[in-house]
Enzyme design. Structure first.
Site, PDB file in Angstrom:
ATOM      1  NE  ARG A 155     -36.733  35.100  54.251  1.00 57.45           N
ATOM      2  CZ  ARG A 155     -36.678  34.244  55.282  1.00 57.45           C
ATOM      3  NH1 ARG A 155     -36.387  34.679  56.492  1.00 57.45           N
ATOM      4  NH2 ARG A 155     -36.909  32.971  55.119  1.00 57.45           N
ATOM      5  CD  GLU A 209     -30.576  34.540  54.463  1.00 51.29           C
ATOM      6  OE1 GLU A 209     -31.212  33.570  54.914  1.00 51.29           O
ATOM      7  OE2 GLU A 209     -30.999  35.249  53.543  1.00 51.29           O
TER       8      GLU A 209
HETATM    9  N1  MTE Z   1     -20.803  33.142  53.681  1.00 49.61           N
HETATM   10  C1  MTE Z   1     -19.848  33.216  52.730  1.00 49.61           C
HETATM   11  N2  MTE Z   1     -18.565  33.100  53.095  1.00 49.61           N
HETATM   12  N3  MTE Z   1     -20.158  33.411  51.411  1.00 49.61           N
HETATM   13  C2  MTE Z   1     -21.469  33.555  50.999  1.00 49.61           C
HETATM   14  O1  MTE Z   1     -21.738  33.724  49.809  1.00 49.61           O
HETATM   15  N4  MTE Z   1     -23.848  33.631  51.684  1.00 49.61           N
HETATM   16  C3  MTE Z   1     -24.783  33.890  52.770  1.00 49.61           C
HETATM   17  C4  MTE Z   1     -24.444  33.060  54.004  1.00 49.61           C
HETATM   18  N5  MTE Z   1     -23.048  33.152  54.320  1.00 49.61           N
HETATM   19  C5  MTE Z   1     -22.502  33.497  51.997  1.00 49.61           C
HETATM   20  C6  MTE Z   1     -22.104  33.262  53.347  1.00 49.61           C
HETATM   21  C7  MTE Z   1     -26.169  33.644  52.414  1.00 49.61           C
HETATM   22  S1  MTE Z   1     -27.007  34.817  51.539  1.00 49.61           S
HETATM   23  C8  MTE Z   1     -26.829  32.508  52.793  1.00 49.61           C
HETATM   24  S2  MTE Z   1     -28.463  32.277  52.467  1.00 49.61           S
HETATM   25  C9  MTE Z   1     -26.138  31.440  53.513  1.00 49.61           C
HETATM   26  O2  MTE Z   1     -24.755  31.721  53.711  1.00 49.61           O
HETATM   27  C10 MTE Z   1     -26.280  30.156  52.707  1.00 49.61           C
HETATM   28  O3  MTE Z   1     -25.599  29.099  53.253  1.00 49.61           O
HETATM   29  P1  MTE Z   1     -26.167  28.185  54.446  1.00 49.61           P
HETATM   30  O4  MTE Z   1     -27.624  28.025  54.228  1.00 49.61           O
HETATM   31  O5  MTE Z   1     -25.409  26.937  54.288  1.00 49.61           O
HETATM   32  O6  MTE Z   1     -25.856  28.931  55.697  1.00 49.61           O
HETATM   33  N1  HPA Z   2     -34.992  32.977  51.309  1.00 45.37           N
HETATM   34  C1  HPA Z   2     -34.029  32.870  50.387  1.00 45.37           C
HETATM   35  N2  HPA Z   2     -34.232  32.466  49.172  1.00 45.37           N
HETATM   36  C2  HPA Z   2     -35.478  32.148  48.829  1.00 45.37           C
HETATM   37  C3  HPA Z   2     -36.519  32.238  49.732  1.00 45.37           C
HETATM   38  C4  HPA Z   2     -36.272  32.671  51.047  1.00 45.37           C
HETATM   39  O1  HPA Z   2     -37.162  32.782  51.906  1.00 45.37           O
HETATM   40  N3  HPA Z   2     -37.644  31.862  49.101  1.00 45.37           N
HETATM   41  C5  HPA Z   2     -37.259  31.559  47.838  1.00 45.37           C
HETATM   42  N4  HPA Z   2     -35.954  31.726  47.676  1.00 45.37           N
HETATM   43 MO1  MOS Z   3     -29.206  33.829  50.786  1.00 48.24          MO
HETATM   44  S1  MOS Z   3     -29.924  35.677  50.250  1.00 48.24           S
HETATM   45  O1  MOS Z   3     -30.839  33.258  51.061  1.00 48.24           O
HETATM   46  O2  MOS Z   3     -28.762  33.246  49.277  1.00 48.24           O
END
Ligand code: MTE
Ligand code: HPA
Ligand code: MOS
Length: 793
Positions: A334, A741
């Site tokens: 990534r 993210e």
């Molecule tokens: N927001 C909060 N409040 N707490 C979290 O741990 N994790 C982040 C993001 N936002 C997180 C957050 C990460 S690393 C990811 S991948 C996404 O939330 C995952 O949730 P989603 O796929 O439902 O957006």
């Molecule tokens: N993003 C986050 N988590 C993951 C991914 C990715 O692309 N691939 C495997 N785990």
């Molecule tokens: Mo988020 S780093 O893909 O949990």
């Protein structure tokens, strides 16, 4: 510094309309987080709040004090004899798999003989009380033949010491591009790691079940993987293990793979003793034993034309993976996929190394390597600007993907080509970029010590798991006879508002007020074989699966209603809490609860499951080409900083953000995600410094030494807006876009603004080298070096 009362009016001005709750709360509307009131009143239960069975055993861990070596003696007799101790386990007590590597092997549950990092688990103690377990741990006799630790990822890469093979992306003849270029620029950077600092640490409670299995309560982004690993460690079938997760107090990627070891250890104790087992890591142990965001060393050699537009060249990224693969293959992939950020690299080769070092195994963290890749090309943009003497924003705009330059170095075509151009133009206006640029230049000319800096950086982030098979989700929908709805899905709630959004999807599909729809805990026995909640795709995947279930149930109810009530099936709809059939005079409305009750009596199933798999995506690792991402999410931020160049101290005085979430599922929650992600990204770029000593021991192991942004670090002015009028060009859930993210990378604008302020010390002719985190110490050293060089010239 501003006082609290000064800040308050501005804070309350932020998008008041978005904070309001109006309408049914269905998808598309702002709606408070389903647990918001529980969060702020303390009624939201986390693992430590679950009442333990009376006979619960409490676990403590014996961790390696050295980074590298061989375990030559382990005498646990005194530990076993200590008061209150019930069980002590090591690698020899594991009946099944001893390696719990999530994708590739390499993560022993306990040290066998080789020790690979400070904090690696050697043994576990289960006692009647937590204190008893902790005290007993200290009685162990551990002898280790210590060996030199490899802590330098660059040296490791030079030796070829990798956890996974090197990978390349190549588009065109990059060497020829370098020969054809007007200028060739080179540079390198160190990008620091980051501690997740979830407020709830790693924790689990495991109870043995009647048969050979266990029920696991775990703070966990990936319950299905924990289910699998626990089953393999115990050597029992997967169906004997149930993992349950209601909510996490933050995950941020740190609980994608690294929540599993604790569950495996507690499960071993639970099965061996027949008693419940609880394991909750103290903060310092949590920080030592678990991996972090990968630190990266990046290099570039790129050619540009006389306008500062990239023609090609090479980028090399070295991820510091720690001692084992964990998710590092995908993380470094990534980083490579995002080493272009929003700009066409031209004819380029991107190389990604996975260096092995003797630290905890680095893992997923918001952005998943993407931010580290974006950093190199954002440095390049500033470096080009200084080289050709143009404003960095001008250079960034010239380099954006555009017609004729619309294919990435890994072969994916950028579809919404105009979007980022429009977004930046709007933000340039709303943030008053050029007037402020002029004011800052004027200010800096007359201010010898305090220097201001300004930067706009964009983000283009690929949405999908880059591992194709993870892009799937399931959901389970139940309607009860009072008309209340229960939706379950494979995603986990970590504060991001996923459950709120999925409830909103179901409410919209069934034409109900959101109050009628509820989600409870994620459980592996309700929706099986789930993917981690990660890659920002939680709402995209689980929202679609929930929609699929709701749509199927709706169609079944329509069939029933058409027959039972002799209504016209065409044009039948669910809205405002009723089934509506016919138009105008002939319109008939049937309240939802009545419909449901009648369907039940008519012996129609009121339960349905849904499934979704993301279309179109593919990636061929042999050629380094494909379409790994279903779509891209975009955004941009303008940050302004004020730097005291005699002390290195600085503050972020204003931030303006415009972010693309397509047609938002929930604008209030999306804005909250953007604010949080930006601040977390800013912390990564500025104050959050991980320090290991020469022996490989993490010395910044708590909040006293590791500084996440505090209230006083928030920019006094922070304007966050959602881009309007750009629905997702792909058929994502209601044309929305993932938000978790992407805005993390907007924090990079703070770093770029710091470089801008520093560059003013050399009349903007020098691009200062500023590694991250750009702590006041680093900023001061760069300022001094620039002053010295100016003095010498
Ligand atoms: N927001 C909060 N409040 N707490 C979290 O741990 N994790 C982040 C993001 N936002 C997180 C957050 C990460 S690393 C990811 S991948 C996404 O939330 C995952 O949730 P989603 O796929 O439902 O957006
Ligand atoms: N993003 C986050 N988590 C993951 C991914 C990715 O692309 N691939 C495997 N785990
Ligand atoms: Mo988020 S780093 O893909 O949990």
């Amino acid at each position: 510094m501003r006082t609290l009362t000064e800040l308050a009016p501005e804070a309350s001005q932020q998008a008041p309309s978005l904070r309001a709750e109006t309408g049914s709360g269905a998808a598309g509307q702002s709606r408070i987080h389903e647990s918001a009131v529980k969060h702020v009143t303390g009624r939201a239960a986390y693992i430590d709040d679950i009442p333990c069975p009376a006979d619960t055993l409490h676990l403590a861990l014996g961790l390696s004090p050295v980074a590298h070596g061989r375990l030559t003696r382990l005498d646990l007799e005194k530990v076993k004899a200590a008061p209150g101790v019930v069980d002590v386990i090591t690698i020899v007590d594991v009946p099944g798999h001893t390696d719990i590597g999530p994708v590739f092997p390499g993560d022993p549950l306990f040290v066998d003989d080789e020790i690979s990092y400070v904090g690696q688990v050697i043994f576990a103690v289960a006692a009647e009380s937590y204190q008893a377990a902790r005290r007993a741990v200290t009685l162990a006799v551990v002898e280790i033949d210590e060996q030199p630790a490899s802590l330098d990822p660059v040296a490791a890469a030079e030796r070829g010491d990798f956890v996974r093979p090197t990978h390349h992306h190549q588009s065109g003849d990059w060497e020829q591009a370098l020969r054809d270029a007007t200028y060739v620029l080179e540079g390198e950077q160190f990008v620091g790691g980051q501690e997740h600092f979830y407020l709830e640490g790693q924790a689990c409670l495991v109870t043995p079940s009647e048969d050979e299995g266990v029920v696991i309560h775990t703070s966990n982004q990936h319950p299905s993987e924990t289910q699998k690993l626990v089953a393999e460690v115990l050597d029992i079938p997967f169906h004997a293990v149930t993992a349950e997760m209601r909510r996490m107090g933050g995950g941020f990627g740190g609980k994608e793979t690294q929540a599993s070891p604790w569950a495996c250890i507690a499960a071993l104790v639970a099965r061996r003793t027949g008693r419940a087992a609880k394991l909750r890591l103290p903060r310092a142990e949590d920080m030592r034993a678990t991996g972090k965001r990968h630190p990266f060393h990046n290099r570039y050699r790129l050619g540009i034309d006389d306008q500062g537009v990239l023609v090609g060249g090479e980028i090399t990224v070295i991820g510091d993976c720690g001692y084992s693969p964990d998710l590092s293959d995908a993380v470094v992939d990534r980083a490579m996929f995002h080493s272009d950020n929003a700009y066409s690299l031209g004819q380029a080769r991107v190389t990604g190394h996975r260096a092995k070092t003797h630290t905890a195994s680095n893992t997923a963290f918001r952005g998943f390597g993407g931010p580290q890749g974006v950093m190199i090309i954002e440095q390049v943009m500033d470096d080009i600007a200084r080289h050709i003497g143009e404003d960095p924003l001008t250079v960034r705009k010239r380099n954006l993907y555009r017609p004729g330059r619309d294919v990435t170095h890994y072969g994916q075509r950028v579809e919404q080509l105009q979007l980022l151009h429009d977004l930046i133009a709007e933000l340039e206006q709303s943030s008053d970029y050029w007037a402020r640029r002029q004011a800052i230049s004027d200010f800096n000319r007359t201010s010898p010590i305090i220097k201001k800096g300004l930067a706009l950086t964009p983000v283009k982030f690929g949405i999908s798991f880059t591992v194709q098979h993870l892009n799937q989700a399931g959901a389970l929908l139940h309607v009860y006879t009072d008309g209340s709805v229960m939706i379950n899905h494979g995603g986990t709630e970590m504060g991001q508002g996923l459950h709120t959004k999925v409830c909103q999807v179901v409410a919209r599909e069934l034409g109900l007020d959101i109050e009628r729809v509820r989600i409870t805990a994620t459980r592996t026995d309700k929706v099986p074989n789930t993917s981690p909640t990660a890659a920002s795709s939680g709402a995209d995947l689980n929202g679609q699966a929930a929609k699929d279930a709701a749509a199927k149930l709706r169609e079944r109810l329509f069939d029933f209603a058409a027959e039972h009530y002799r209504l016209d099936r065409d044009g039948m709809r669910l809205e405002g809490g009723a089934l509506v059939a016919g138009q105008g005079e002939a319109e008939r409305r049937l309240p939802w609860a009545e419909l449901v009750q009648a369907a039940y009596l008519g012996r129609v199933s009121l339960s349905e499951k849904g499934f979704y798999a993301t279309p179109l995506i593919h990636y061929d690792r042999n050629t380094g080409k494909g379409r790994p991402f279903y779509y891209y999410a975009h955004g941009a931020a303008v940050s302004e900083v004020e730097v005291d160049t005699l002390s290195g101290e600085y503050r972020v005085s204003r931030v303006d953000i415009l972010h693309d979430v397509g047609d938002s599922l929930n604008p209030a929650i999306d804005i909250g995600q953007i604010e949080g992600a930006f601040i977390q990204g800013m912390g990564w770029m500025t104050s959050e410094e991980l320090k290991w000593n020469d022996a490989g021991r993490l010395v910044s192991d708590g909040p006293a030494t590791y500084k996440i942004p505090a209230f006083g670090d928030l920019p006094p002015v922070m304007n966050v807006k959602l881009l309007e009028g750009h629905p997702n060009s792909q058929a994502s859930i209601y044309r929305s876009k993932a938000v978790g993210e992407p805005p993390f990378m907007l924090g990079i604008s703070v770093w770029s603004a710091l470089r801008d302020a520093l560059a003013s010390l050399a009349d903007y002719r020098v691009a200062p080298q500023l590694d991250t985190p750009a702590t006041p110490e680093r900023v001061l050293m760069v300022a001094q070096a620039l002053r010295d060089a100016q003095g010498a010239a």
